[in-house]
Design a protein around this motif. Structure first.
Motif, PDB file in Angstrom:
ATOM      1  N   LYS A 104      17.215  -1.191  16.912  1.00 31.07           N
ATOM      2  CA  LYS A 104      16.148  -0.518  16.169  1.00 31.07           C
ATOM      3  C   LYS A 104      14.846  -0.440  16.950  1.00 31.07           C
ATOM      4  CE  LYS A 104      17.740   1.018  12.386  1.00 31.07           C
ATOM      5  NZ  LYS A 104      17.642   2.447  12.123  1.00 31.07           N
ATOM      6  N   SER A 105      14.680  -1.297  17.917  1.00 37.04           N
ATOM      7  CA  SER A 105      13.487  -1.293  18.758  1.00 37.04           C
ATOM      8  C   SER A 105      13.826  -2.092  20.001  1.00 37.04           C
ATOM      9  CB  SER A 105      12.312  -1.917  17.996  1.00 37.04           C
ATOM     10  OG  SER A 105      11.113  -1.734  18.712  1.00 37.04           O
ATOM     11  N   MET A 133      17.751   3.209   8.084  1.00 40.69           N
ATOM     12  CA  MET A 133      16.436   2.598   8.021  1.00 40.69           C
ATOM     13  C   MET A 133      15.635   3.052   9.236  1.00 40.69           C
ATOM     14  SD  MET A 133      15.370  -1.480   8.177  1.00 40.69           S
ATOM     15  CE  MET A 133      16.397  -1.981   6.863  1.00 40.69           C
ATOM     16  N   SER A 134      14.413   3.486   8.991  1.00 42.48           N
ATOM     17  CA  SER A 134      13.559   3.923  10.099  1.00 42.48           C
ATOM     18  C   SER A 134      13.130   2.710  10.934  1.00 42.48           C
ATOM     19  CB  SER A 134      12.322   4.635   9.548  1.00 42.48           C
ATOM     20  OG  SER A 134      11.436   3.705   8.953  1.00 42.48           O
ATOM     21  N   ASP A 135      12.706   2.995  12.147  1.00 36.42           N
ATOM     22  CA  ASP A 135      12.256   1.912  13.027  1.00 36.42           C
ATOM     23  C   ASP A 135      11.044   1.188  12.450  1.00 36.42           C
ATOM     24  OD1 ASP A 135      14.294   2.693  14.659  1.00 36.42           O
ATOM     25  OD2 ASP A 135      13.025   3.505  16.248  1.00 36.42           O
ATOM     26  N   ALA A 136      10.119   1.942  11.861  1.00 38.46           N
ATOM     27  CA  ALA A 136       8.921   1.324  11.273  1.00 38.46           C
ATOM     28  C   ALA A 136       9.295   0.415  10.114  1.00 38.46           C
ATOM     29  CB  ALA A 136       7.939   2.403  10.813  1.00 38.46           C
ATOM     30  N   LEU A 137      10.213   0.858   9.283  1.00 38.15           N
ATOM     31  CA  LEU A 137      10.652   0.038   8.151  1.00 38.15           C
ATOM     32  C   LEU A 137      11.393  -1.205   8.637  1.00 38.15           C
ATOM     33  CD1 LEU A 137      10.840  -0.387   5.125  1.00 38.15           C
ATOM     34  CD2 LEU A 137      12.888   1.065   5.113  1.00 38.15           C
ATOM     35  N   ALA A 138      12.164  -1.047   9.701  1.00 38.33           N
ATOM     36  CA  ALA A 138      12.872  -2.193  10.279  1.00 38.33           C
ATOM     37  C   ALA A 138      11.882  -3.238  10.777  1.00 38.33           C
ATOM     38  CB  ALA A 138      13.781  -1.726  11.416  1.00 38.33           C
TER      39      ALA A 138
END
Length: 142
Positions: free
Chosen positions: A37-38, A1-6
């Motif tokens: 993720k961030s 999962m991408s960071d933006a999607l997370a």
């Protein structure tokens, strides 16, 4: 999962958890903290924003219900909220009760500013505590 999607998933989950729909945004926050993720600050901020907007939605929905002049339930609720005022919304994070508090605060026409301040503060403190416990647990295990 991408960071933006997370981050979008956390925002959406937090928003929905603050409405009368079921959800568990804390579990999602913990999972994203563990997955790194961030930054923890960003994750707490996104969760707080989503959950606060969900609580504000409940507040607005409460304003849509008409006030009745002779309601025993209204008198009890109004008495309780008058005793604690908008500070009662510090408990807006609590499951089920928090959703009802936000609805009730809107229904009783509490002032926007103080109500939203305490609503957001309560939710931010909850997510900060969850993050702190999670991160402390991670450092304890390493």
């Amino acid at each position: 999962m991408s960071d933006a999607l997370a981050l979008f998933s956390l925002f959406s989950g937090s928003f929905l958890s603050a409405t009368l729909l079921p959800g568990n945004s804390e579990a999602l926050l913990v999972a994203l903290l563990l997955a790194e993720k961030s930054s923890p600050l960003m994750l707490v901020a996104v969760a707080t924003l989503g959950n606060s907007l969900g609580g504000a939605t409940n507040f607005i929905l409460g304003r849509l219900f008409p006030l009745r002049t002779q309601s025993r339930w209204r008198e009890r609720a109004q008495g309780w909220l008058q005793r604690f005022g908008p500070a009662a919304l510090l408990l807006s994070w609590a499951p089920v009760v928090g959703d009802l508090l936000c609805l009730l605060a809107g229904w009783l026409r509490l002032a926007w500013g103080p109500a939203l301040f305490f609503l957001c503060l309560g939710k931010a403190l909850r997510y900060a505590l969850v993050a702190a416990i999670t991160l402390q647990g991670i450092s304890w295990w390493h």
